[in-house]
Design a protein around this motif. Structure first.
Motif, PDB file in Angstrom:
ATOM      1  N   ASP A 198       0.862  -1.179   0.000  1.00  0.00           N
ATOM      2  CA  ASP A 198       0.000   0.000   0.000  1.00  0.00           C
ATOM      3  C   ASP A 198       0.903   1.236   0.000  1.00  0.00           C
ATOM      4  O   ASP A 198       1.599   1.500   0.970  1.00  0.00           O
ATOM      5  N   ARG A 199       0.865   1.986  -1.112  1.00  0.00           N
ATOM      6  CA  ARG A 199       1.661   3.217  -1.212  1.00  0.00           C
ATOM      7  C   ARG A 199       1.048   4.337  -0.401  1.00  0.00           C
ATOM      8  O   ARG A 199       1.737   5.242   0.034  1.00  0.00           O
ATOM      9  N   GLY A 200      -0.278   4.304  -0.253  1.00  0.00           N
ATOM     10  CA  GLY A 200      -0.961   5.307   0.534  1.00  0.00           C
ATOM     11  C   GLY A 200      -1.182   6.633  -0.172  1.00  0.00           C
ATOM     12  O   GLY A 200      -1.496   7.627   0.470  1.00  0.00           O
ATOM     13  N   ASP A 201      -1.059   6.665  -1.504  1.00  0.00           N
ATOM     14  CA  ASP A 201      -1.217   7.937  -2.210  1.00  0.00           C
ATOM     15  C   ASP A 201      -2.542   8.045  -2.962  1.00  0.00           C
ATOM     16  O   ASP A 201      -2.907   9.117  -3.413  1.00  0.00           O
ATOM     17  N   GLY A 202      -3.289   6.949  -3.103  1.00  0.00           N
ATOM     18  CA  GLY A 202      -4.591   6.996  -3.754  1.00  0.00           C
ATOM     19  C   GLY A 202      -4.547   7.088  -5.266  1.00  0.00           C
ATOM     20  O   GLY A 202      -5.582   7.208  -5.905  1.00  0.00           O
ATOM     21  N   LEU A 203      -3.362   7.041  -5.866  1.00  0.00           N
ATOM     22  CA  LEU A 203      -3.256   7.060  -7.327  1.00  0.00           C
ATOM     23  C   LEU A 203      -3.591   5.685  -7.888  1.00  0.00           C
ATOM     24  O   LEU A 203      -3.862   4.746  -7.149  1.00  0.00           O
TER      25      LEU A 203
ATOM     26  N   GLY B 154      -3.823   3.090  -5.153  1.00  0.00           N
ATOM     27  CA  GLY B 154      -2.745   3.350  -4.204  1.00  0.00           C
ATOM     28  C   GLY B 154      -1.943   2.132  -3.824  1.00  0.00           C
ATOM     29  O   GLY B 154      -1.122   2.197  -2.913  1.00  0.00           O
ATOM     30  N   ASN B 155      -2.147   1.002  -4.502  1.00  0.00           N
ATOM     31  CA  ASN B 155      -1.408  -0.219  -4.198  1.00  0.00           C
ATOM     32  C   ASN B 155      -0.489  -0.589  -5.358  1.00  0.00           C
ATOM     33  O   ASN B 155      -0.784  -0.312  -6.510  1.00  0.00           O
ATOM     34  N   ASP B 156       0.624  -1.220  -5.010  1.00  0.00           N
ATOM     35  CA  ASP B 156       1.517  -1.834  -5.989  1.00  0.00           C
ATOM     36  C   ASP B 156       1.389  -3.340  -5.841  1.00  0.00           C
ATOM     37  O   ASP B 156       1.330  -3.859  -4.727  1.00  0.00           O
TER      38      ASP B 156
END
Length: 117
Positions: free
Chosen positions: A41-46, A86-88
């Motif tokens: 989870d990158r946490g950026d919402g992109l 927001g996930n990779d």
């Protein structure tokens, strides 16, 4: 998916750099018989990003490319909508991907991406 056979939503972006793949290894691992899905989870919402890996233990370059192509198509046509923003995701393919019917591959991939057992 509409009758045209093309997915409705946008395709996820791709992970391309080694550093991005290594960063995802710190995240959650969802193991299965057909593949391993690593999620961070990158946490950026992109938009979500996805990368594909097949180790040399699976076979020669021809076999590895077939596994990778099959996984890419399953994500493109079916499982991209199951990826959270927001996930990779890194999908590590195994040789069994080549032997099962494509419908079962799509269902299993979709289930793993959602995080259900």
């Amino acid at each position: 998916m509409p009758a045209s056979g093309k997915p409705v939503g946008p395709n996820p972006k791709r992970l391309l750099k080694r550093a991005e793949f290594l960063a995802v290894r710190r995240g959650e691992k969802r193991r299965g018989r057909l593949f391993l899905v690593e999620v961070l989870d990158r946490g950026d919402g992109l938009s979500p990003r996805v990368g594909y890996t097949v180790t040399k233990k699976v076979g020669n370059a021809v076999v590895r490319n077939r596994v990778r192509r099959r996984l890419r198509e399953a994500v493109r046509t079916h499982a991209a909508s199951d990826m959270a923003p927001g996930n990779d995701y890194v999908i590590v393919g195994r040789e069994d991907v080549l032997t099962i019917p494509f419908g079962r591959l799509k269902a299993e991939l979709s289930r793993r991406l959602r995080g259900t057992r």
